[in-house]
Design a protein around this motif. Sequence first.
Motif, PDB file in Angstrom:
ATOM      1  N   MET A   1       0.835  -1.193   0.000  1.00 15.87           N
ATOM      2  CA  MET A   1       0.000   0.000   0.000  1.00 15.87           C
ATOM      3  C   MET A   1       0.878   1.254   0.000  1.00 15.87           C
ATOM      4  SD  MET A   1      -2.785   1.087   2.838  1.00 15.87           S
ATOM      5  CE  MET A   1      -3.313   2.768   2.886  1.00 15.87           C
ATOM      6  N   LEU A   2       0.439   2.263  -0.702  1.00 12.11           N
ATOM      7  CA  LEU A   2       1.200   3.502  -0.833  1.00 12.11           C
ATOM      8  C   LEU A   2       0.643   4.546   0.120  1.00 12.11           C
ATOM      9  CD1 LEU A   2       3.349   4.911  -2.803  1.00 12.11           C
ATOM     10  CD2 LEU A   2       1.350   5.867  -3.913  1.00 12.11           C
ATOM     11  N   PHE A   3       1.535   5.256   0.783  1.00 14.83           N
ATOM     12  CA  PHE A   3       1.080   6.318   1.672  1.00 14.83           C
ATOM     13  C   PHE A   3       1.994   7.523   1.518  1.00 14.83           C
ATOM     14  CE2 PHE A   3      -0.242   8.524   5.448  1.00 14.83           C
ATOM     15  CZ  PHE A   3      -1.567   8.114   5.634  1.00 14.83           C
ATOM     16  N   LYS A   4       1.392   8.732   1.623  1.00 19.48           N
ATOM     17  CA  LYS A   4       2.167   9.939   1.353  1.00 19.48           C
ATOM     18  C   LYS A   4       2.093  10.930   2.513  1.00 19.48           C
ATOM     19  CE  LYS A   4       1.796  13.267  -2.103  1.00 19.48           C
ATOM     20  NZ  LYS A   4       1.325  13.694  -3.432  1.00 19.48           N
ATOM     21  N   ALA A   5       3.228  11.534   2.843  1.00 20.77           N
ATOM     22  CA  ALA A   5       3.253  12.621   3.841  1.00 20.77           C
ATOM     23  C   ALA A   5       4.051  13.769   3.257  1.00 20.77           C
ATOM     24  CB  ALA A   5       3.899  12.124   5.131  1.00 20.77           C
ATOM     25  N   LEU A   6       3.880  14.945   3.815  1.00 16.73           N
ATOM     26  CA  LEU A   6       4.618  16.108   3.319  1.00 16.73           C
ATOM     27  C   LEU A   6       5.679  16.544   4.322  1.00 16.73           C
ATOM     28  CD1 LEU A   6       1.711  18.280   1.876  1.00 16.73           C
ATOM     29  CD2 LEU A   6       3.390  16.948   0.607  1.00 16.73           C
ATOM     30  N   SER A   7       6.831  16.934   3.809  1.00 16.84           N
ATOM     31  CA  SER A   7       7.885  17.448   4.667  1.00 16.84           C
ATOM     32  C   SER A   7       8.608  18.559   3.905  1.00 16.84           C
ATOM     33  CB  SER A   7       8.833  16.327   5.081  1.00 16.84           C
ATOM     34  OG  SER A   7       9.655  16.783   6.126  1.00 16.84           O
ATOM     35  N   ALA A   8       9.776  18.965   4.384  1.00 19.00           N
ATOM     36  CA  ALA A   8      10.484  20.058   3.711  1.00 19.00           C
ATOM     37  C   ALA A   8      11.984  19.888   3.838  1.00 19.00           C
ATOM     38  CB  ALA A   8      10.064  21.400   4.297  1.00 19.00           C
ATOM     39  N   ALA A   9      12.700  20.366   2.823  1.00 20.40           N
ATOM     40  CA  ALA A   9      14.164  20.358   2.837  1.00 20.40           C
ATOM     41  C   ALA A   9      14.651  21.797   2.775  1.00 20.40           C
ATOM     42  CB  ALA A   9      14.697  19.593   1.625  1.00 20.40           C
ATOM     43  N   VAL A  10      15.669  22.111   3.566  1.00 21.89           N
ATOM     44  CA  VAL A  10      16.207  23.466   3.578  1.00 21.89           C
ATOM     45  C   VAL A  10      17.360  23.545   2.593  1.00 21.89           C
ATOM     46  CG1 VAL A  10      17.334  25.213   4.982  1.00 21.89           C
ATOM     47  CG2 VAL A  10      15.533  23.813   5.959  1.00 21.89           C
ATOM     48  N   TYR A  11      17.346  24.608   1.820  1.00 22.59           N
ATOM     49  CA  TYR A  11      18.373  24.818   0.804  1.00 22.59           C
ATOM     50  C   TYR A  11      18.820  26.257   0.939  1.00 22.59           C
ATOM     51  CZ  TYR A  11      20.436  24.440  -3.864  1.00 22.59           C
ATOM     52  OH  TYR A  11      21.311  24.411  -4.918  1.00 22.59           O
ATOM     53  N   GLY A  12      20.041  26.486   1.434  1.00 22.75           N
ATOM     54  CA  GLY A  12      20.454  27.862   1.740  1.00 22.75           C
ATOM     55  C   GLY A  12      19.605  28.385   2.882  1.00 22.75           C
TER      56      GLY A  12
END
Length: 535
Positions: A1-12
Amino acid sequence: MLFKALSAAVYGIDAHIIDVEVDFSGVVNEKMNFSTVGLPDAAVRESRDRVLSAIRHSGFDIPPTRITINLAPADVKKEGSGFDLPIAIALLGAYGALHIKDLSNFLLVGELGLDGNLRSVHGMLPIAVAAKARGIQNLVIPAGNAREAAVVEGVKVYPVRSLLEVRDLLNAAALGSMTQMPLTVMSMELLEELQIFAHDFKDVRGQQVAKRALEVAAAGGHNILMIGPPGSGKTMLAKRLPSILAPLRFEEALETTKIHSVAGVLNGDDGLVTHRPFRAPHHTISDAGLIGGGAVPRPGEVSLAHNGLLFLDELPEFPRNVLEVLRQPLEDGTVTIARASMSLSFPARFMLAAAMNPCPCGYFNDKSRDCHCTPPMIQRYVSKVSGPLLDRIDIHIEVPAVQYKELRGGSAAEGSAEIRTRVMAARERQHARFVEAAARNGQVRTRPSGRSASYAVYANAQMTTQQVRVFCELSSEAERILERAMQQQGLSARAHDRILKVSRTIADLEGVAEIAVKHIAEAIQYRTLDRSYWA
Ligand SMILES: Nc1ncnc2c1ncn2[C@@H]1O[C@H](COP(=O)(O)OP(=O)(O)OP(=O)(O)O)[C@@H](O)[C@H]1O
Ligand SMILES: [Mg+2]
């Protein structure tokens, strides 16, 4: 089963939203098969071990399967440990351990301990800014990062301490009964808090010339160099400089906080940097420490001092190559760090204050003590500070030894609060002028302007060449004085612009619109000292 969450990456100093997708297929042998794709760095790849342990210690029983984790978009480099939480949650979702099925309105960031507890990560302010830009309303993040994220209006921050707490929060959201109160911080109030400083100018006896010069420097954000014998009070004066600086504007505070957030030097209690930074690196600092560096570039001291003060005590003791890297930020207000894989720019618009002795023994030009240095020794010593660097310093002053009479004199010196009132009034005048001019030209001023990585102009020292032409008009008599000084002292075009900016500030301190002869004369006066030492 596929599951999705949101996150973030910092760039500069900016963040990108990252999709964290988890898929698993059938039970395989005895061993967990776990692969992470999408340009993860070592810390992200290691997150597998932390995530699996945290999940087990939180009481979940997961069978060994083949798990694939995809971090998208694939072309953004992902680094750091903040993906632990979204990976763990997406994994639990994929295994059917969550009631909630759609996490598209939640952004999850946090490092997991092996026991399932959450730890803070760097760069939460840019992450919150990115979430808001994407229209993601709920931020589920470690409690230690909550205040810095709450500075951003329009996102709800849910501080959490463990994986189980996150599970409970999301399950409650699925039932429409999120009971946990989102934390909100009135960001403006923080700035208006009473500012308290450890050091006050009233402790400094005499030194009227130096104090005046520091007031001018603070009022316009100009760079200043103090030269004098040991014990004359140079370090003492510099330490009191923060106490007379105008408070940060809200936009300035946000800019500075973003940098401190990415560098991980924000103190968990204050969401926003509320005071102008005062950075005083030791002379053993490396060029990478000063300017920024690392495989994934991090901001250095010059960027941490953005919108504040960089104090370099004992200037000639800094290695020459370290001082030379200051030239770019002193001119442009930014630093660019190039790496094979990327090139990043960090804001670095600071006021430089520097102090030094005039020679190795320290007593050259001193009235009461003999200097034992030979001319070549003195030359060698002062030439550690190069011409181009000196040229970028607007105000050069001599700080002679205090006389006994002054030191023991009865009358108390003027305190920081009074000086600061004048500085703030001068700053207000500058700000009003820049706002008015921008309105005339139909520009919106509170946003970073079109020039790459540049910011709105808040003080005279930050004026562009074009602004200098508009705002620093001289009477014909003042013009003549400047022309004569340029010729006699062999000043550069840069020095010319900087003298004009300083004279603008001196006029602003006096509260007059016109730059008069005495203003330009005082500004020129601040550029004469280097002739006697560097000639
Ligand atoms: N103008 C002054 N009024 C009162 N105290 C002073 C003054 N100048 C110096 N002092 C005293 O002398 C001490 C040493 O001063 P400070 O460290 O600022 O000297 P400095 O100019 O930085 O010397 P160095 O070149 O050796 O670094 C101060 O801590 C203070 O106690
Ligand atoms: Mg000192």
